[in-house]
Design a protein around this motif. Sequence first.
Motif, PDB file in Angstrom:
ATOM      1  N   ARG A  28      36.815   6.310  29.475  1.00 52.90           N
ATOM      2  CA  ARG A  28      36.936   8.083  28.901  1.00 52.90           C
ATOM      3  C   ARG A  28      36.878   8.784  30.469  1.00 52.90           C
ATOM      4  N   ARG A  29      36.144   7.733  31.267  1.00 51.67           N
ATOM      5  CA  ARG A  29      35.681   8.744  32.647  1.00 51.67           C
ATOM      6  C   ARG A  29      37.148   8.876  33.336  1.00 51.67           C
ATOM      7  N   ASN A  30      38.421   7.776  32.898  1.00 53.89           N
ATOM      8  CA  ASN A  30      39.804   8.048  33.350  1.00 53.89           C
ATOM      9  C   ASN A  30      40.701   8.936  32.465  1.00 53.89           C
ATOM     10  N   ILE A  31      40.480   9.312  31.552  1.00 50.58           N
ATOM     11  CA  ILE A  31      40.507   9.985  30.575  1.00 50.58           C
ATOM     12  C   ILE A  31      40.430  11.720  31.093  1.00 50.58           C
ATOM     13  N   LYS A  32      39.153  11.632  31.559  1.00 47.85           N
ATOM     14  CA  LYS A  32      38.157  13.071  31.864  1.00 47.85           C
ATOM     15  C   LYS A  32      38.337  13.196  34.057  1.00 47.85           C
ATOM     16  N   ASN A  33      39.552  12.696  33.834  1.00 55.87           N
ATOM     17  CA  ASN A  33      39.328  12.671  35.616  1.00 55.87           C
ATOM     18  C   ASN A  33      41.657  12.931  35.415  1.00 55.87           C
ATOM     19  N   ILE A  34      42.231  12.940  34.155  1.00 54.90           N
ATOM     20  CA  ILE A  34      43.845  13.032  34.079  1.00 54.90           C
ATOM     21  C   ILE A  34      43.382  15.214  34.356  1.00 54.90           C
ATOM     22  N   ARG A  35      44.453  15.878  35.199  1.00 57.49           N
ATOM     23  CA  ARG A  35      44.464  17.168  35.692  1.00 57.49           C
ATOM     24  C   ARG A  35      45.100  17.587  34.232  1.00 57.49           C
ATOM     25  N   ARG A  36      45.221  18.213  33.570  1.00 61.71           N
ATOM     26  CA  ARG A  36      45.083  19.342  32.682  1.00 61.71           C
ATOM     27  C   ARG A  36      45.648  20.085  33.294  1.00 61.71           C
ATOM     28  N   LYS A  37      47.119  20.669  32.606  1.00 62.81           N
ATOM     29  CA  LYS A  37      47.409  22.129  33.238  1.00 62.81           C
ATOM     30  C   LYS A  37      46.680  23.233  32.864  1.00 62.81           C
ATOM     31  N   PRO A  38      46.309  24.066  32.659  1.00 66.84           N
ATOM     32  CA  PRO A  38      45.394  25.264  32.116  1.00 66.84           C
ATOM     33  C   PRO A  38      46.574  26.055  31.357  1.00 66.84           C
ATOM     34  N   ASN A  39      46.116  26.811  30.009  1.00 65.99           N
ATOM     35  CA  ASN A  39      47.155  27.313  29.883  1.00 65.99           C
ATOM     36  C   ASN A  39      46.670  28.973  30.055  1.00 65.99           C
ATOM     37  N   PHE A  40      46.344  28.673  31.272  1.00 70.61           N
ATOM     38  CA  PHE A  40      46.014  30.467  31.395  1.00 70.61           C
ATOM     39  C   PHE A  40      46.384  30.684  33.415  1.00 70.61           C
ATOM     40  N   LYS A  41      46.449  31.771  33.523  1.00 73.46           N
ATOM     41  CA  LYS A  41      46.661  32.036  34.831  1.00 73.46           C
ATOM     42  C   LYS A  41      45.872  31.552  35.486  1.00 73.46           C
ATOM     43  N   SER A  42      45.509  32.304  37.471  1.00 74.02           N
ATOM     44  CA  SER A  42      43.242  32.553  37.563  1.00 74.02           C
ATOM     45  C   SER A  42      44.204  33.615  38.623  1.00 74.02           C
ATOM     46  N   ILE A  43      43.091  35.102  38.297  1.00 78.61           N
ATOM     47  CA  ILE A  43      44.114  36.304  39.457  1.00 78.61           C
ATOM     48  C   ILE A  43      42.694  36.704  39.957  1.00 78.61           C
ATOM     49  N   PHE A  44      42.353  36.704  41.633  1.00 74.19           N
ATOM     50  CA  PHE A  44      41.178  36.774  42.824  1.00 74.19           C
ATOM     51  C   PHE A  44      41.395  38.065  42.387  1.00 74.19           C
ATOM     52  N   ILE A  45      40.530  39.335  42.833  1.00 74.32           N
ATOM     53  CA  ILE A  45      40.604  40.383  43.352  1.00 74.32           C
ATOM     54  C   ILE A  45      39.721  40.370  44.099  1.00 74.32           C
ATOM     55  N   VAL A  46      40.312  40.756  45.819  1.00 73.84           N
ATOM     56  CA  VAL A  46      39.227  41.149  46.247  1.00 73.84           C
ATOM     57  C   VAL A  46      39.174  42.497  46.894  1.00 73.84           C
ATOM     58  N   ASP A  47      37.913  42.643  46.072  1.00 76.91           N
ATOM     59  CA  ASP A  47      37.813  44.905  46.857  1.00 76.91           C
ATOM     60  C   ASP A  47      36.287  44.558  47.000  1.00 76.91           C
ATOM     61  N   PRO A  48      36.313  45.279  48.511  1.00 76.92           N
ATOM     62  CA  PRO A  48      34.217  45.198  48.509  1.00 76.92           C
ATOM     63  C   PRO A  48      34.204  46.220  48.073  1.00 76.92           C
ATOM     64  N   ILE A  49      33.934  47.393  47.288  1.00 75.42           N
ATOM     65  CA  ILE A  49      33.453  48.011  46.551  1.00 75.42           C
ATOM     66  C   ILE A  49      33.983  48.205  44.827  1.00 75.42           C
ATOM     67  N   LYS A  50      32.790  47.719  44.518  1.00 78.64           N
ATOM     68  CA  LYS A  50      32.041  47.006  43.208  1.00 78.64           C
ATOM     69  C   LYS A  50      32.257  47.832  41.588  1.00 78.64           C
ATOM     70  N   GLY A  51      32.269  48.196  41.861  1.00 74.69           N
ATOM     71  CA  GLY A  51      32.732  49.768  40.586  1.00 74.69           C
ATOM     72  C   GLY A  51      34.187  49.454  40.146  1.00 74.69           C
ATOM     73  N   GLU A  52      34.402  49.887  41.322  1.00 77.00           N
ATOM     74  CA  GLU A  52      36.517  50.274  41.341  1.00 77.00           C
ATOM     75  C   GLU A  52      37.151  48.351  41.454  1.00 77.00           C
ATOM     76  N   ARG A  53      36.731  46.768  41.679  1.00 70.13           N
ATOM     77  CA  ARG A  53      37.060  45.791  41.382  1.00 70.13           C
ATOM     78  C   ARG A  53      36.571  45.456  40.376  1.00 70.13           C
ATOM     79  N   LEU A  54      35.534  45.524  39.972  1.00 70.53           N
ATOM     80  CA  LEU A  54      35.180  45.413  38.044  1.00 70.53           C
ATOM     81  C   LEU A  54      36.247  46.225  37.354  1.00 70.53           C
ATOM     82  N   HIS A  55      36.098  47.493  37.881  1.00 70.26           N
ATOM     83  CA  HIS A  55      37.496  48.842  36.732  1.00 70.26           C
ATOM     84  C   HIS A  55      38.177  48.013  36.718  1.00 70.26           C
ATOM     85  N   LEU A  56      39.091  47.609  37.512  1.00 71.16           N
ATOM     86  CA  LEU A  56      40.122  46.518  38.239  1.00 71.16           C
ATOM     87  C   LEU A  56      40.662  45.546  37.194  1.00 71.16           C
TER      88      LEU A  56
END
Length: 173
Positions: A28-56
């Motif tokens: 069971r532990r080995n099954i949990k350790n198998i890396r599955r390719k996620p079906n989504f992509k991750s995007i990071f937004i870097v902006d020091p202004i909170k309102g603009e960051r959240l709007h985007l």
Amino acid sequence: CTTGKLHFHFIEAWFDGKVKNMNQQKDRRNIKNIRRKPNFKSIFIVDPIKGERLHLAKLLKQEKLLVMTFVNLTDCFKPSNPIKPDLIIFVMRKGKTEPNHLENIKRIFKTLHFILLVTSEVSDVDLNKLRENGFSSVQKAGNQDKVKEMIYDLLPECQVTPDIETLAPYNMN
């Protein structure tokens, strides 16, 4: 001595059961350790202004994209962050997030897709200089709609496909 044999068989059966149970737990532990390719992509937004960051982030929100927001670039790459980005949107702000901040990141992260969103504060970015510093995929956008277009160009598998039923004309007959 029959009780001794019986006692021995009981211990042997008990021990075999424990070993099997331990092997099942390992599986069971080995099954949990198998890396599955996620079906989504991750995007990071870097902006020091909170309102603009959240709007985007709200503009880009959809089921195939995981959007995370950060105040500065170093927070994106902390070892404690288990999620690795597929694309980084870096909003240019004078004194807070400028092109020279990009030069300080490790070489391994320079292979990621970067979209630099220019603002009225910082409108001039030399992409050739960044490419000479090792960035393999860096682009410049003038507004948030252009950022959205670029995301779908860089990550075409995240493009929302329209529902066929909503496109088909509705017949009243």
